[in-house]
Design an enzyme around this catalytic site. Structure first.
Site, PDB file in Angstrom:
ATOM      1  N   LYS A 263       0.835  -1.224   0.000  1.00 17.87           N
ATOM      2  CA  LYS A 263       0.000   0.000   0.000  1.00 17.87           C
ATOM      3  C   LYS A 263       0.861   1.262   0.000  1.00 17.87           C
ATOM      4  O   LYS A 263       0.630   2.174  -0.781  1.00 17.87           O
ATOM      5  CB  LYS A 263      -0.881   0.072   1.268  1.00 17.87           C
ATOM      6  CG  LYS A 263      -1.991  -0.934   1.347  1.00 17.87           C
ATOM      7  CD  LYS A 263      -2.969  -0.597   2.475  1.00 17.87           C
ATOM      8  CE  LYS A 263      -2.380  -0.616   3.869  1.00 17.87           C
ATOM      9  NZ  LYS A 263      -2.002  -1.911   4.401  1.00 17.87           N
TER      10      LYS A 263
ATOM     11  N   ARG B 162     -10.248   0.958   8.337  1.00 14.27           N
ATOM     12  CA  ARG B 162      -9.817  -0.404   8.673  1.00 14.27           C
ATOM     13  C   ARG B 162     -10.931  -1.228   9.285  1.00 14.27           C
ATOM     14  O   ARG B 162     -10.721  -2.376   9.637  1.00 14.27           O
ATOM     15  CB  ARG B 162      -8.662  -0.323   9.649  1.00 14.27           C
ATOM     16  CG  ARG B 162      -7.313  -0.532   8.894  1.00 14.27           C
ATOM     17  CD  ARG B 162      -6.292  -0.808   9.731  1.00 14.27           C
ATOM     18  NE  ARG B 162      -5.062  -1.399   9.573  1.00 14.27           N
ATOM     19  CZ  ARG B 162      -3.960  -0.825   9.139  1.00 14.27           C
ATOM     20  NH1 ARG B 162      -3.968   0.361   8.630  1.00 14.27           N
ATOM     21  NH2 ARG B 162      -2.827  -1.475   9.187  1.00 14.27           N
TER      22      ARG B 162
ATOM     23  N   ARG C 210      11.253  -6.103   4.507  1.00 15.08           N
ATOM     24  CA  ARG C 210      10.902  -4.685   4.349  1.00 15.08           C
ATOM     25  C   ARG C 210      11.786  -3.766   5.199  1.00 15.08           C
ATOM     26  O   ARG C 210      12.028  -4.027   6.369  1.00 15.08           O
ATOM     27  CB  ARG C 210       9.433  -4.463   4.719  1.00 15.08           C
ATOM     28  CG  ARG C 210       9.009  -3.019   4.551  1.00 15.08           C
ATOM     29  CD  ARG C 210       7.559  -2.879   4.307  1.00 15.08           C
ATOM     30  NE  ARG C 210       6.759  -3.031   5.516  1.00 15.08           N
ATOM     31  CZ  ARG C 210       5.437  -2.873   5.529  1.00 15.08           C
ATOM     32  NH1 ARG C 210       4.793  -2.606   4.420  1.00 15.08           N
ATOM     33  NH2 ARG C 210       4.767  -3.030   6.640  1.00 15.08           N
TER      34      ARG C 210
ATOM     35  N   ARG D 180      10.692  -1.626  10.565  1.00 13.27           N
ATOM     36  CA  ARG D 180       9.646  -1.161  11.476  1.00 13.27           C
ATOM     37  C   ARG D 180       9.524  -2.134  12.631  1.00 13.27           C
ATOM     38  O   ARG D 180       9.684  -3.334  12.444  1.00 13.27           O
ATOM     39  CB  ARG D 180       8.317  -1.126  10.713  1.00 13.27           C
ATOM     40  CG  ARG D 180       7.931   0.237  10.243  1.00 13.27           C
ATOM     41  CD  ARG D 180       6.754   0.178   9.316  1.00 13.27           C
ATOM     42  NE  ARG D 180       5.572  -0.478   9.899  1.00 13.27           N
ATOM     43  CZ  ARG D 180       4.402  -0.555   9.271  1.00 13.27           C
ATOM     44  NH1 ARG D 180       4.260  -0.021   8.088  1.00 13.27           N
ATOM     45  NH2 ARG D 180       3.379  -1.162   9.832  1.00 13.27           N
TER      46      ARG D 180
ATOM     47  N   ARG E 199      -1.353  -9.071  12.999  1.00 12.73           N
ATOM     48  CA  ARG E 199      -1.903  -8.016  12.127  1.00 12.73           C
ATOM     49  C   ARG E 199      -2.779  -8.643  11.041  1.00 12.73           C
ATOM     50  O   ARG E 199      -3.809  -8.091  10.660  1.00 12.73           O
ATOM     51  CB  ARG E 199      -0.767  -7.206  11.469  1.00 12.73           C
ATOM     52  CG  ARG E 199      -0.086  -6.287  12.456  1.00 12.73           C
ATOM     53  CD  ARG E 199       1.281  -5.868  11.992  1.00 12.73           C
ATOM     54  NE  ARG E 199       1.257  -4.979  10.840  1.00 12.73           N
ATOM     55  CZ  ARG E 199       2.326  -4.701  10.111  1.00 12.73           C
ATOM     56  NH1 ARG E 199       3.484  -5.244  10.383  1.00 12.73           N
ATOM     57  NH2 ARG E 199       2.235  -3.876   9.102  1.00 12.73           N
TER      58      ARG E 199
HETATM   59  P1  AMP Z   1       0.146   0.393   8.868  1.00 14.62           P
HETATM   60  O1  AMP Z   1       1.297   1.334   8.786  1.00 14.62           O
HETATM   61  O2  AMP Z   1      -1.017   0.820   8.027  1.00 14.62           O
HETATM   62  O3  AMP Z   1       0.529  -1.043   8.672  1.00 14.62           O
HETATM   63  O4  AMP Z   1      -0.387   0.490  10.406  1.00 14.62           O
HETATM   64  C1  AMP Z   1       0.409   0.109  11.497  1.00 14.62           C
HETATM   65  C2  AMP Z   1      -0.460  -0.046  12.743  1.00 14.62           C
HETATM   66  O5  AMP Z   1      -1.080   1.231  13.061  1.00 14.62           O
HETATM   67  C3  AMP Z   1      -1.633  -1.009  12.611  1.00 14.62           C
HETATM   68  O6  AMP Z   1      -1.259  -2.360  12.843  1.00 14.62           O
HETATM   69  C4  AMP Z   1      -2.601  -0.476  13.678  1.00 14.62           C
HETATM   70  O7  AMP Z   1      -2.190  -0.854  14.986  1.00 14.62           O
HETATM   71  C5  AMP Z   1      -2.404   1.042  13.555  1.00 14.62           C
HETATM   72  N1  AMP Z   1      -3.352   1.645  12.574  1.00 14.62           N
HETATM   73  C6  AMP Z   1      -3.045   2.197  11.367  1.00 14.62           C
HETATM   74  N2  AMP Z   1      -4.142   2.645  10.748  1.00 14.62           N
HETATM   75  C7  AMP Z   1      -5.176   2.365  11.573  1.00 14.62           C
HETATM   76  C8  AMP Z   1      -6.592   2.571  11.483  1.00 14.62           C
HETATM   77  N3  AMP Z   1      -7.165   3.139  10.403  1.00 14.62           N
HETATM   78  N4  AMP Z   1      -7.356   2.156  12.522  1.00 14.62           N
HETATM   79  C9  AMP Z   1      -6.807   1.593  13.630  1.00 14.62           C
HETATM   80  N5  AMP Z   1      -5.490   1.355  13.767  1.00 14.62           N
HETATM   81  C10 AMP Z   1      -4.683   1.741  12.747  1.00 14.62           C
END
Ligand code: AMP
Length: 212
Positions: free
Chosen positions: A13, A86, A125, A157, A168
């Site tokens: 993404k 989400r 990554r 990360r 996740r």
């Molecule tokens: P990402 O960078 O999109 O993989 O997000 C990393 C982490 O941030 C996720 O595993 C969630 O814990 C949190 N997170 C990101 N976006 C959201 C969202 N829209 N709603 C809730 N938690 C989020």
């Protein structure tokens, strides 16, 4: 143009969002990135958010919706949403927010990828802590873990490990994947095979966006 990138973890993404914004001059909003930036403060709320992120669960809708509202209100161009919505609550709140702002959602790009392929990607990554560029050590021929744009040493990360990936992915299946049918019913869903190479995925995205 407003679009959503909907995908399981490690489908690409962030990489595709960066390519889209540079070609279509849109604003990239990644809720994960916004959260990671907010974690630089060492207060109780940051510690709580960090713990939730490292357990693969979702941060509260209230926090996320506050972040999103602020970003959307200040956006002067179209928006690429990466990692939001989400769950169903966020999707419905987003519809209401767009309505209040007199805007509409144009397309939902669903990047589909088998779980095992995504899992393999997450281990390789790396991210640049300075400019945010994302690399994959398995897909790119890199001898040194340095950012090609700004020469900073790349980092992994904290939540990019096998154990957190499984959590996740479980959260994605339970909370986020129901949005596939939610947007399909609205005629907005476009599925793209995200197991292809980055450039191939982007070519397919371009074909879709040129029609929107
Ligand atoms: P990402 O960078 O999109 O993989 O997000 C990393 C982490 O941030 C996720 O595993 C969630 O814990 C949190 N997170 C990101 N976006 C959201 C969202 N829209 N709603 C809730 N938690 C989020």
């Amino acid at each position: 143009m407003n679009i959503i990138l909907l995908a399981p973890p490690a489908a690409g993404k962030g990489t595709q969002a960066a390519l889209i914004v540079s070609k279509y001059h849109m604003k990239h909003i990644s809720t994960g990135e916004l959260l990671r930036k907010s974690l630089k403060q060492d207060d109780d709320i940051s510690k709580e958010i960090k713990q939730i992120m490292n357990s693969g669960k979702l941060v509260s809708d209230e926090i996320i919706l506050q972040l999103i509202e602020k970003e959307l209100e200040s956006a002067e161009e179209g928006v690429v949403l990466d990692g939001f919505p989400r769950n169903r609550v966020q999707a419905i709140e987003y519809e209401e927010l767009l309505q209040r702002l007199g805007q509409k959602l144009d397309a939902v790009l669903y990047l589909s990828i088998p779980e095992e392929v995504a899992k393999a990607r997450i281990i390789g990554r790396r991210t640049c802590p300075t400019c945010g560029k994302i690399y994959n050590m398995q897909m790119e021929e890199m001898t040194e873990e340095l950012c090609g744009s700004c020469h900073t040493s790349l980092i992994s990360r904290e939540d990019d490990n096998e154990e957190t990936f499984d959590l996740r992915y479980e959260t994605y299946m339970r909370e986020t994947s129901p949005l596939i049918s939610f947007y399909q019913e609205k005629g907005l869903l476009k599925e793209i095979d995200a197991s292809l190479k980055t450039e191939e995925v982007f070519k397919r995205i371009e074909l879709i966006l040129n029609e929107v």
